[in-house]
Design a protein around this motif. Structure first.
Motif, mmCIF file in Angstrom:
data_model
loop_
_atom_site.group_PDB
_atom_site.id
_atom_site.type_symbol
_atom_site.label_atom_id
_atom_site.label_comp_id
_atom_site.label_asym_id
_atom_site.label_seq_id
_atom_site.Cartn_x
_atom_site.Cartn_y
_atom_site.Cartn_z
ATOM 1 N N ARG A 230 46.990 49.170 -29.963
ATOM 2 C CA ARG A 230 45.701 49.532 -30.545
ATOM 3 C C ARG A 230 45.765 49.677 -32.057
ATOM 4 O O ARG A 230 44.756 49.680 -32.735
ATOM 5 C CB ARG A 230 45.194 50.839 -29.929
ATOM 6 C CG ARG A 230 44.845 50.697 -28.449
ATOM 7 C CD ARG A 230 44.370 52.030 -27.882
ATOM 8 N NE ARG A 230 44.040 51.902 -26.474
ATOM 9 C CZ ARG A 230 42.835 51.582 -26.008
ATOM 10 N NH1 ARG A 230 41.860 51.361 -26.867
ATOM 11 N NH2 ARG A 230 42.598 51.486 -24.723
ATOM 12 N N ASP A 231 46.980 49.838 -32.605
ATOM 13 C CA ASP A 231 47.104 50.084 -34.032
ATOM 14 C C ASP A 231 46.853 48.833 -34.871
ATOM 15 O O ASP A 231 46.350 48.919 -35.983
ATOM 16 C CB ASP A 231 48.493 50.654 -34.358
ATOM 17 C CG ASP A 231 48.688 52.049 -33.770
ATOM 18 O OD1 ASP A 231 47.669 52.715 -33.525
ATOM 19 O OD2 ASP A 231 49.845 52.447 -33.556
ATOM 20 N N GLN A 232 47.215 47.677 -34.341
ATOM 21 C CA GLN A 232 47.047 46.423 -35.070
ATOM 22 C C GLN A 232 46.218 45.462 -34.217
ATOM 23 O O GLN A 232 46.758 44.686 -33.445
ATOM 24 C CB GLN A 232 48.415 45.806 -35.406
ATOM 25 C CG GLN A 232 49.253 46.631 -36.365
ATOM 26 C CD GLN A 232 48.622 46.709 -37.754
ATOM 27 O OE1 GLN A 232 47.933 45.802 -38.191
ATOM 28 N NE2 GLN A 232 48.868 47.817 -38.441
ATOM 29 N N VAL A 233 44.916 45.572 -34.343
ATOM 30 C CA VAL A 233 44.024 44.736 -33.544
ATOM 31 C C VAL A 233 43.866 43.385 -34.212
ATOM 32 O O VAL A 233 43.625 43.291 -35.417
ATOM 33 C CB VAL A 233 42.654 45.420 -33.373
ATOM 34 C CG1 VAL A 233 41.702 44.521 -32.606
ATOM 35 C CG2 VAL A 233 42.823 46.741 -32.649
ATOM 36 N N ASN A 234 43.977 42.330 -33.433
ATOM 37 C CA ASN A 234 43.860 40.962 -33.935
ATOM 38 C C ASN A 234 42.409 40.493 -33.807
ATOM 39 O O ASN A 234 41.860 40.493 -32.695
ATOM 40 C CB ASN A 234 44.790 40.041 -33.142
ATOM 41 C CG ASN A 234 44.830 38.640 -33.701
ATOM 42 O OD1 ASN A 234 43.794 37.997 -33.836
ATOM 43 N ND2 ASN A 234 46.014 38.154 -34.021
ATOM 44 N N PRO A 235 41.775 40.086 -34.898
ATOM 45 C CA PRO A 235 40.382 39.628 -34.810
ATOM 46 C C PRO A 235 40.191 38.498 -33.805
ATOM 47 O O PRO A 235 39.177 38.457 -33.096
ATOM 48 C CB PRO A 235 40.067 39.170 -36.238
ATOM 49 C CG PRO A 235 40.995 39.956 -37.097
ATOM 50 C CD PRO A 235 42.251 40.100 -36.300
ATOM 51 N N GLY A 236 41.138 37.572 -33.738
ATOM 52 C CA GLY A 236 41.018 36.471 -32.790
ATOM 53 C C GLY A 236 41.037 36.945 -31.356
ATOM 54 O O GLY A 236 40.292 36.431 -30.503
ATOM 55 N N VAL A 237 41.876 37.928 -31.051
ATOM 56 C CA VAL A 237 41.949 38.481 -29.687
ATOM 57 C C VAL A 237 40.637 39.186 -29.351
ATOM 58 O O VAL A 237 40.100 39.033 -28.243
ATOM 59 C CB VAL A 237 43.148 39.448 -29.564
ATOM 60 C CG1 VAL A 237 43.115 40.165 -28.213
ATOM 61 C CG2 VAL A 237 44.457 38.707 -29.737
ATOM 62 N N VAL A 238 40.096 39.953 -30.305
ATOM 63 C CA VAL A 238 38.815 40.638 -30.083
ATOM 64 C C VAL A 238 37.711 39.620 -29.841
ATOM 65 O O VAL A 238 36.893 39.767 -28.933
ATOM 66 C CB VAL A 238 38.469 41.534 -31.291
ATOM 67 C CG1 VAL A 238 37.075 42.144 -31.115
ATOM 68 C CG2 VAL A 238 39.503 42.640 -31.456
ATOM 69 N N ARG A 239 37.696 38.571 -30.632
ATOM 70 C CA ARG A 239 36.660 37.549 -30.499
ATOM 71 C C ARG A 239 36.712 36.888 -29.123
ATOM 72 O O ARG A 239 35.679 36.715 -28.462
ATOM 73 C CB ARG A 239 36.829 36.500 -31.598
ATOM 74 C CG ARG A 239 35.689 35.482 -31.657
ATOM 75 C CD ARG A 239 35.963 34.402 -32.688
ATOM 76 N NE ARG A 239 36.198 34.956 -34.016
ATOM 77 C CZ ARG A 239 37.376 35.001 -34.620
ATOM 78 N NH1 ARG A 239 38.464 34.523 -34.019
ATOM 79 N NH2 ARG A 239 37.492 35.517 -35.825
ATOM 80 N N ARG A 240 37.898 36.531 -28.669
ATOM 81 C CA ARG A 240 38.017 35.860 -27.368
ATOM 82 C C ARG A 240 37.623 36.793 -26.227
ATOM 83 O O ARG A 240 36.937 36.372 -25.275
ATOM 84 C CB ARG A 240 39.445 35.347 -27.180
ATOM 85 C CG ARG A 240 39.777 34.137 -28.050
ATOM 86 C CD ARG A 240 41.091 33.511 -27.647
ATOM 87 N NE ARG A 240 42.228 34.400 -27.921
ATOM 88 C CZ ARG A 240 42.861 34.445 -29.087
ATOM 89 N NH1 ARG A 240 42.459 33.676 -30.103
ATOM 90 N NH2 ARG A 240 43.896 35.245 -29.262
ATOM 91 N N ALA A 241 38.047 38.050 -26.311
ATOM 92 C CA ALA A 241 37.706 39.006 -25.253
ATOM 93 C C ALA A 241 36.200 39.265 -25.215
ATOM 94 O O ALA A 241 35.594 39.332 -24.137
ATOM 95 C CB ALA A 241 38.471 40.312 -25.472
ATOM 96 N N ALA A 242 35.590 39.407 -26.380
ATOM 97 C CA ALA A 242 34.150 39.644 -26.439
ATOM 98 C C ALA A 242 33.382 38.420 -25.941
ATOM 99 O O ALA A 242 32.393 38.547 -25.208
ATOM 100 C CB ALA A 242 33.736 39.996 -27.866
ATOM 101 N N ASP A 243 33.837 37.241 -26.324
ATOM 102 C CA ASP A 243 33.193 36.003 -25.860
ATOM 103 C C ASP A 243 33.256 35.885 -24.341
ATOM 104 O O ASP A 243 32.295 35.447 -23.704
ATOM 105 C CB ASP A 243 33.872 34.786 -26.499
ATOM 106 C CG ASP A 243 33.204 34.367 -27.798
ATOM 107 O OD1 ASP A 243 31.976 34.570 -27.929
ATOM 108 O OD2 ASP A 243 33.899 33.838 -28.680
ATOM 109 N N ALA A 244 34.407 36.250 -23.773
ATOM 110 C CA ALA A 244 34.579 36.138 -22.327
ATOM 111 C C ALA A 244 33.587 37.024 -21.588
ATOM 112 O O ALA A 244 32.948 36.598 -20.609
ATOM 113 C CB ALA A 244 36.011 36.508 -21.949
ATOM 114 N N GLU A 245 33.422 38.271 -22.042
ATOM 115 C CA GLU A 245 32.462 39.154 -21.379
ATOM 116 C C GLU A 245 31.034 38.743 -21.696
ATOM 117 O O GLU A 245 30.140 38.844 -20.850
ATOM 118 C CB GLU A 245 32.703 40.602 -21.790
ATOM 119 C CG GLU A 245 31.806 41.565 -21.032
ATOM 120 C CD GLU A 245 32.006 43.021 -21.398
ATOM 121 O OE1 GLU A 245 31.128 43.841 -21.073
ATOM 122 O OE2 GLU A 245 33.042 43.335 -22.031
#
Length: 291
Positions: A230-245
């Motif tokens: 949680r300390d180093q969140v990757n924008p690309g990972v957030v984008r893919r997870a948000a897109d999936a939902e």
């Protein structure tokens, strides 16, 4: 004259994008230059609009603006009205700070999130208590002189009664479909905002800590967005997870919003389309449609 006004409106839109890009790129000198150009373009737009409403043949020479001391008071009052409403370090009035944050998010948002986004990406924040009075001022201005400004900070509308959605602000130039809130819309807008924040961070060579913390807060509420830590969140990972939902909810939310937007355009006057119908009025009209 109409073509000149339209050209100025396009120029204003381009300059707002240029200001945002300069700020996100960490270039204060270019941002300051673009803000100066934006201010001059908006003043030219105001002047052009005022000129368009007064036939040139009816303006006697005696009514031309004075250049002596008598004209100083109105000019000083105008300058005071344009004074920044935010804290030290903010060069813009409150309504423009709110506009900047909402333009980055691209979805309706609550004052607290708007202030947090502006602090994270534009380097200044403001008391959220002032935003409530801002919306009232915007509505009063619109009802007094409709469409006199390039944009208004307005209300998001509930999809059921088309009344103001409590605590959510939007931008008048957005499509109605984006400004109405259905049962799935809060989650859809949250995911959309997370993607927009991730994209904004990706455009900054060295994202400020406030921006990274904001993305972490979004990621904490999206399954799979936090990655390995949680300390180093990757924008690309957030984008893919948000897109999936988002792909799960987007179609149903779009249908609900389109239906509500169609009703709003049919039932509401211009001011109510921006600031919402009174609850009793909206209930009566919904009941009439059902009948």
């Amino acid at each position: 004259m109409a073509e000149t006004i339209e050209a100025l409106e396009r120029r204003i839109d381009e300059l707002r994008v240029a200001v945002r890009e300069a700020v996100l790129a960490g270039d204060p000198a270019v941002a300051s230059t673009r803000r100066g150009e934006l201010k001059r373009a908006e003043q030219s737009w105001e002047d052009a609009l005022a000129a368009a409403t007064v036939p040139a043949t009816t303006v006697p020479a005696a009514t031309l603006p004075a250049t002596g001391p008598a004209s100083a008071a109105p000019q000083a009052a105008g300058a005071q009205a344009l004074a920044p409403a935010g804290p030290a370090g903010s060069l813009l009035p409150l309504r423009e700070q709110v506009y900047e944050a909402l333009s980055l998010l691209h979805v309706p948002a609550a004052p607290k999130l708007i202030a947090t986004v502006h602090e994270a990406f534009f380097g200044s924040t403001f008391p959220t208590t002032k935003v409530t009075s801002l919306k009232r001022d915007e509505e009063r201005s619109f009802r007094t002189s409709p469409f006199a400004r390039p944009y208004y900070i307005c209300a998001a509308l509930s999809a059921d009664y088309l009344s103001p959605s409590r605590g959510l602000l939007a931008v008048s130039t957005w499509p109605m479909e984006r400004r109405v809130i259905g049962s799935l819309s809060p989650r859809v807008d949250f995911l959309t905002a997370a993607i927009r924040v991730a994209d904004a961070i990706d455009r900054i060579p060295t994202p400020p800590l406030t921006a990274r913390r904001l993305l972490q807060r979004f990621a904490a509420s999206i399954p799979g967005a936090s990655g390995e830590g949680r300390d180093q969140v990757n924008p690309g990972v957030v984008r893919r997870a948000a897109d999936a939902e988002l792909s799960v909810h987007a179609d149903a939310d779009s249908r609900m919003r389109k239906e509500a937007a169609d009703r709003a355009r049919k039932q509401l006057a211009d001011a109510e389309q921006l600031f919402g119908a009174r609850l009793q009025q909206a209930a009566d009209e919904t009941g009439a449609d059902a009948g």
